[in-house]
Design an enzyme around this catalytic site. Sequence first.
Site, PDB file in Angstrom:
ATOM      1  N   LEU A  98      26.676 -12.711 -22.587  1.00 35.09           N
ATOM      2  CA  LEU A  98      27.108 -14.173 -23.066  1.00 35.09           C
ATOM      3  C   LEU A  98      26.153 -15.054 -23.339  1.00 35.09           C
ATOM      4  O   LEU A  98      24.931 -14.922 -22.761  1.00 35.09           O
ATOM      5  CB  LEU A  98      27.874 -14.714 -22.035  1.00 35.09           C
ATOM      6  CG  LEU A  98      29.356 -14.213 -21.447  1.00 35.09           C
ATOM      7  CD1 LEU A  98      30.181 -14.835 -20.502  1.00 35.09           C
ATOM      8  CD2 LEU A  98      30.502 -14.045 -22.610  1.00 35.09           C
ATOM      9  N   ASP A  99      26.220 -15.934 -24.234  1.00 37.04           N
ATOM     10  CA  ASP A  99      25.014 -16.900 -24.440  1.00 37.04           C
ATOM     11  C   ASP A  99      24.940 -17.420 -22.976  1.00 37.04           C
ATOM     12  O   ASP A  99      25.882 -17.797 -22.135  1.00 37.04           O
ATOM     13  CB  ASP A  99      25.677 -17.950 -25.592  1.00 37.04           C
ATOM     14  CG  ASP A  99      25.722 -17.365 -26.814  1.00 37.04           C
ATOM     15  OD1 ASP A  99      25.135 -16.339 -26.968  1.00 37.04           O
ATOM     16  OD2 ASP A  99      26.502 -17.985 -27.779  1.00 37.04           O
ATOM     17  N   ARG A 100      23.564 -17.946 -22.755  1.00 39.18           N
ATOM     18  CA  ARG A 100      23.386 -18.593 -21.571  1.00 39.18           C
ATOM     19  C   ARG A 100      24.369 -19.940 -20.959  1.00 39.18           C
ATOM     20  O   ARG A 100      24.770 -19.840 -19.831  1.00 39.18           O
ATOM     21  CB  ARG A 100      21.965 -19.482 -21.700  1.00 39.18           C
ATOM     22  CG  ARG A 100      21.529 -19.735 -20.380  1.00 39.18           C
ATOM     23  CD  ARG A 100      19.998 -20.376 -20.501  1.00 39.18           C
ATOM     24  NE  ARG A 100      19.822 -21.546 -21.784  1.00 39.18           N
ATOM     25  CZ  ARG A 100      18.782 -21.969 -21.696  1.00 39.18           C
ATOM     26  NH1 ARG A 100      17.737 -21.519 -21.253  1.00 39.18           N
ATOM     27  NH2 ARG A 100      18.764 -23.038 -22.800  1.00 39.18           N
ATOM     28  N   THR A 108      27.571 -20.084 -22.039  1.00 40.06           N
ATOM     29  CA  THR A 108      29.010 -19.551 -21.885  1.00 40.06           C
ATOM     30  C   THR A 108      29.264 -19.323 -20.764  1.00 40.06           C
ATOM     31  O   THR A 108      28.745 -18.495 -20.038  1.00 40.06           O
ATOM     32  CB  THR A 108      29.092 -18.526 -22.931  1.00 40.06           C
ATOM     33  OG1 THR A 108      28.633 -19.141 -24.264  1.00 40.06           O
ATOM     34  CG2 THR A 108      30.730 -18.177 -23.104  1.00 40.06           C
TER      35      THR A 108
END
Length: 214
Positions: free
Chosen positions: A21-23, A25
Site C-alpha cells: 500500500l502507499d504509505r 493508505t
Amino acid sequence: MRELFAFEIASGGQVSIVNRLDRETSGLVLAAKTSAAARRYGLLMQRQEVKKEYLAIVSGWPEWERYFVDAPLDRQGKHQETVIWLKQMIHPSGAPAQTEFYVERRFIRSSGRARPPEAPFEADKFTLIRAIPHTGRTHQIRVHLSATGHPIVGDKIYGPDEHLYLRFIETGWTPELERRLLLPRHALHSAKLAIEGEREWASPLPSDLAEFMQ
C-alpha cells in the site's frame, strides 16, 4: 510482524508482504509466513486472482453512480515537468490501467460559513467512493479519481497542488496544509481482499475517515 511470528521464523519461516500500500493508505495488507505461501499468493496477485476493493473520500459530488476508467499510466517526469519523481499521469504510452468506481454516499460537511442548508458551497460537498482496481499500477486509484475531477481528500500529490507534498516534507503538518488538504493523510482505505472460492478479508472504514464523514 517479525516479533509476532518469531516462532515461525525460528522454525524456518519468513515474513513476506504480498500486497503493498502507499504509505498513507490504511487497510488490509496480506502477509505470508512461509516462502511457499509467499510464492502462491504472489502468483495469485500477478494473475490478478486476488480481488481488491478500496474506499476513498473525494471532493465534490460526481454526476455518475458508476464510472469505469480505462486510461494508461506512466511516470509524469518522462513526459512533462513535475517536482515529484514518482508522480504518475495518464499517457497513451503508459501501462494499461483500469479502475471501476461506485458512489457509496454523498455528504455535506459544514465549513462554518453561513449559508442556507439547501444551497451548500461546492467546497462542502464530498463523496464516499468504492474503487475496484482491475490492474495494479502505482497510484492508480489516486490518478484516476483526480482525472475525473474528484481528487481524494488529503492527497498531497494529486490534490490541489503537488507542491504541498514538498511543503509537508519540509515543515510537517501546518494550519495552512490543514486548510488546503483537510486531512493529514489521503483518504484511501484498502477495505477488502478476496480469493474467489477460498476466503475473504474485510476492514471497516478507520476512525479518522469515519469521523471526517460525520
